[in-house]
Design an enzyme around this catalytic site. Sequence first.
Site, PDB file in Angstrom:
ATOM      1  N   PHE A  11     -24.144  30.857  21.293  1.00  0.00           N
ATOM      2  CA  PHE A  11     -24.424  29.444  19.744  1.00  0.00           C
ATOM      3  C   PHE A  11     -25.791  29.247  19.842  1.00  0.00           C
ATOM      4  O   PHE A  11     -26.262  27.738  20.278  1.00  0.00           O
ATOM      5  CB  PHE A  11     -23.505  28.959  20.377  1.00  0.00           C
ATOM      6  CG  PHE A  11     -21.771  29.505  20.142  1.00  0.00           C
ATOM      7  CD1 PHE A  11     -21.462  30.518  18.831  1.00  0.00           C
ATOM      8  CD2 PHE A  11     -21.556  29.886  21.652  1.00  0.00           C
ATOM      9  CE1 PHE A  11     -20.202  30.353  19.010  1.00  0.00           C
ATOM     10  CE2 PHE A  11     -20.584  30.190  21.485  1.00  0.00           C
ATOM     11  CZ  PHE A  11     -19.294  30.320  20.380  1.00  0.00           C
ATOM     12  N   GLY A  40     -22.584  23.934  30.161  1.00  0.00           N
ATOM     13  CA  GLY A  40     -21.892  24.790  28.619  1.00  0.00           C
ATOM     14  C   GLY A  40     -22.866  26.348  29.326  1.00  0.00           C
ATOM     15  O   GLY A  40     -23.711  26.654  27.583  1.00  0.00           O
ATOM     16  N   ASP A  65     -20.509  25.896  34.192  1.00  0.00           N
ATOM     17  CA  ASP A  65     -19.189  25.622  33.159  1.00  0.00           C
ATOM     18  C   ASP A  65     -18.294  27.005  33.739  1.00  0.00           C
ATOM     19  O   ASP A  65     -17.817  26.858  35.027  1.00  0.00           O
ATOM     20  CB  ASP A  65     -20.103  27.336  32.016  1.00  0.00           C
ATOM     21  CG  ASP A  65     -18.847  26.896  31.174  1.00  0.00           C
ATOM     22  OD1 ASP A  65     -17.601  27.333  31.002  1.00  0.00           O
ATOM     23  OD2 ASP A  65     -19.737  27.257  29.992  1.00  0.00           O
ATOM     24  N   GLY A  69     -13.562  28.793  28.730  1.00  0.00           N
ATOM     25  CA  GLY A  69     -14.081  28.163  27.058  1.00  0.00           C
ATOM     26  C   GLY A  69     -13.195  26.555  26.468  1.00  0.00           C
ATOM     27  O   GLY A  69     -13.065  26.357  27.671  1.00  0.00           O
ATOM     28  N   SER A 118     -17.791  19.642  34.345  1.00  0.00           N
ATOM     29  CA  SER A 118     -18.654  19.005  34.448  1.00  0.00           C
ATOM     30  C   SER A 118     -18.413  17.946  35.006  1.00  0.00           C
ATOM     31  O   SER A 118     -19.102  17.472  35.582  1.00  0.00           O
ATOM     32  CB  SER A 118     -19.282  19.047  32.741  1.00  0.00           C
ATOM     33  OG  SER A 118     -20.152  18.250  32.690  1.00  0.00           O
ATOM     34  N   HIS A 138     -17.155  19.978  22.565  1.00  0.00           N
ATOM     35  CA  HIS A 138     -17.241  19.328  21.934  1.00  0.00           C
ATOM     36  C   HIS A 138     -16.213  18.159  21.199  1.00  0.00           C
ATOM     37  O   HIS A 138     -16.176  17.892  19.832  1.00  0.00           O
ATOM     38  CB  HIS A 138     -17.964  20.187  20.871  1.00  0.00           C
ATOM     39  CG  HIS A 138     -19.416  21.034  21.127  1.00  0.00           C
ATOM     40  ND1 HIS A 138     -20.327  20.841  22.386  1.00  0.00           N
ATOM     41  CD2 HIS A 138     -20.263  21.888  20.774  1.00  0.00           C
ATOM     42  CE1 HIS A 138     -21.277  20.988  22.200  1.00  0.00           C
ATOM     43  NE2 HIS A 138     -21.646  21.680  20.920  1.00  0.00           N
ATOM     44  N   HIS A 163     -27.471  19.522  21.926  1.00  0.00           N
ATOM     45  CA  HIS A 163     -26.893  20.659  21.146  1.00  0.00           C
ATOM     46  C   HIS A 163     -26.109  20.472  20.478  1.00  0.00           C
ATOM     47  O   HIS A 163     -24.911  19.626  20.393  1.00  0.00           O
ATOM     48  CB  HIS A 163     -26.564  21.716  22.120  1.00  0.00           C
ATOM     49  CG  HIS A 163     -26.981  23.179  21.152  1.00  0.00           C
ATOM     50  ND1 HIS A 163     -26.031  24.019  20.490  1.00  0.00           N
ATOM     51  CD2 HIS A 163     -27.936  22.719  19.983  1.00  0.00           C
ATOM     52  CE1 HIS A 163     -26.674  24.675  19.583  1.00  0.00           C
ATOM     53  NE2 HIS A 163     -28.210  24.306  19.296  1.00  0.00           N
TER      54      HIS A 163
HETATM   55  N1  SAH Z   1     -24.451  26.767  25.146  1.00  0.00           N
HETATM   56  C1  SAH Z   1     -24.209  28.985  25.157  1.00  0.00           C
HETATM   57  C2  SAH Z   1     -22.542  27.733  24.577  1.00  0.00           C
HETATM   58  C3  SAH Z   1     -22.138  26.767  25.706  1.00  0.00           C
HETATM   59  S1  SAH Z   1     -19.909  27.110  24.573  1.00  0.00           S
HETATM   60  C4  SAH Z   1     -24.969  29.114  24.717  1.00  0.00           C
HETATM   61  O1  SAH Z   1     -26.504  28.720  23.794  1.00  0.00           O
HETATM   62  O2  SAH Z   1     -24.541  30.080  24.225  1.00  0.00           O
HETATM   63  C5  SAH Z   1     -19.660  25.337  25.885  1.00  0.00           C
HETATM   64  C6  SAH Z   1     -19.208  26.413  26.827  1.00  0.00           C
HETATM   65  O3  SAH Z   1     -18.880  24.801  27.178  1.00  0.00           O
HETATM   66  C7  SAH Z   1     -17.648  27.001  26.738  1.00  0.00           C
HETATM   67  O4  SAH Z   1     -18.168  28.030  27.198  1.00  0.00           O
HETATM   68  C8  SAH Z   1     -17.016  26.087  27.796  1.00  0.00           C
HETATM   69  O5  SAH Z   1     -16.352  26.904  28.840  1.00  0.00           O
HETATM   70  C9  SAH Z   1     -17.814  24.972  28.405  1.00  0.00           C
HETATM   71  N2  SAH Z   1     -16.983  23.932  28.807  1.00  0.00           N
HETATM   72  C10 SAH Z   1     -16.220  22.957  27.607  1.00  0.00           C
HETATM   73  N3  SAH Z   1     -15.574  22.055  28.431  1.00  0.00           N
HETATM   74  C11 SAH Z   1     -16.500  21.811  29.910  1.00  0.00           C
HETATM   75  C12 SAH Z   1     -16.222  21.562  31.307  1.00  0.00           C
HETATM   76  N4  SAH Z   1     -15.988  20.069  30.604  1.00  0.00           N
HETATM   77  N5  SAH Z   1     -16.647  21.469  32.405  1.00  0.00           N
HETATM   78  C13 SAH Z   1     -17.587  23.043  32.032  1.00  0.00           C
HETATM   79  N6  SAH Z   1     -17.635  23.707  31.493  1.00  0.00           N
HETATM   80  C14 SAH Z   1     -17.288  23.293  29.784  1.00  0.00           C
HETATM   81 MG    MG Z   2     -24.310  24.777  20.813  1.00  0.00          MG
END
Ligand code: SAH
Ligand code: MG
Length: 205
Positions: A11, A40, A65, A69, A118, A138, A163
């Site tokens: 993304f 992420g 991560d 997801g 995280s 998000h 982001h």
């Molecule tokens: N940066 C990536 C997109 C990240 S999507 C890109 O640019 O393509 C968001 C990611 O955050 C997902 O893979 C999800 O597994 C992770 N995520 C969501 N909440 C989280 C948390 N509390 N701890 C760790 N990872 C998390």
């Molecule tokens: Mg993003």
Amino acid sequence: MRSVLARTKGFMPDDEGEALYRSACTALAQHRSLPIIEIGSYCGKSTVWLGAAASELGGTVVTIDHHRGSEETQPGWEHHDPEVVDRRVNLMDTLPFLRTTLYDAGLEEVVIPIIGRSPVVAQLWRTPASLVFIDGGHGDEHAAADFEGWAHHVVSGGLLAIHDVFENPEDGGRPPYERIYLPAVESGEFELHDAVGSLRVLRRR
Ligand code: SAH
Ligand code: MG
């Protein structure tokens, strides 16, 4: 690198990735010995931009991560991709995709993946960061926890990149704007450094 990016799920539009790369270069030029931290990783599409900067300037990227997801990438949601489901346990697993991306981009020596939640990793973290890039969950709770957990790890003069920041509610979800961007700016500790698409980069005073 471009060919790896083109086939990597994720993304991160190219113009925002380029801006992220430029910010990473700026941050590392000043604080080369301090890591870049990404929240992420997903399949590594943004990690490659950060890693390219670290590879050129001699830095390190830590990307965090749990690889299961976010809400919006689960089955039934708009951004779900059935190819990233581990059929054995019927849960998402993006870690194998991240490894493929890092190998193909030649970044295995530059990027350290951490598999975990995280806020848990943030609690254990002790090293100041040259740049923190927040692109994890998000929802309100996750965004707020990422701000709480990570913004204070940015070194003075370092950068906080966020982001999916949408000032206008019609453009997208609110939490990255309301729970990360606004509190950072309103704290008086961060000022705007760059803005491209939904990417906002703040500099810590
Ligand atoms: N940066 C990536 C997109 C990240 S999507 C890109 O640019 O393509 C968001 C990611 O955050 C997902 O893979 C999800 O597994 C992770 N995520 C969501 N909440 C989280 C948390 N509390 N701890 C760790 N990872 C998390
Ligand atoms: Mg993003």
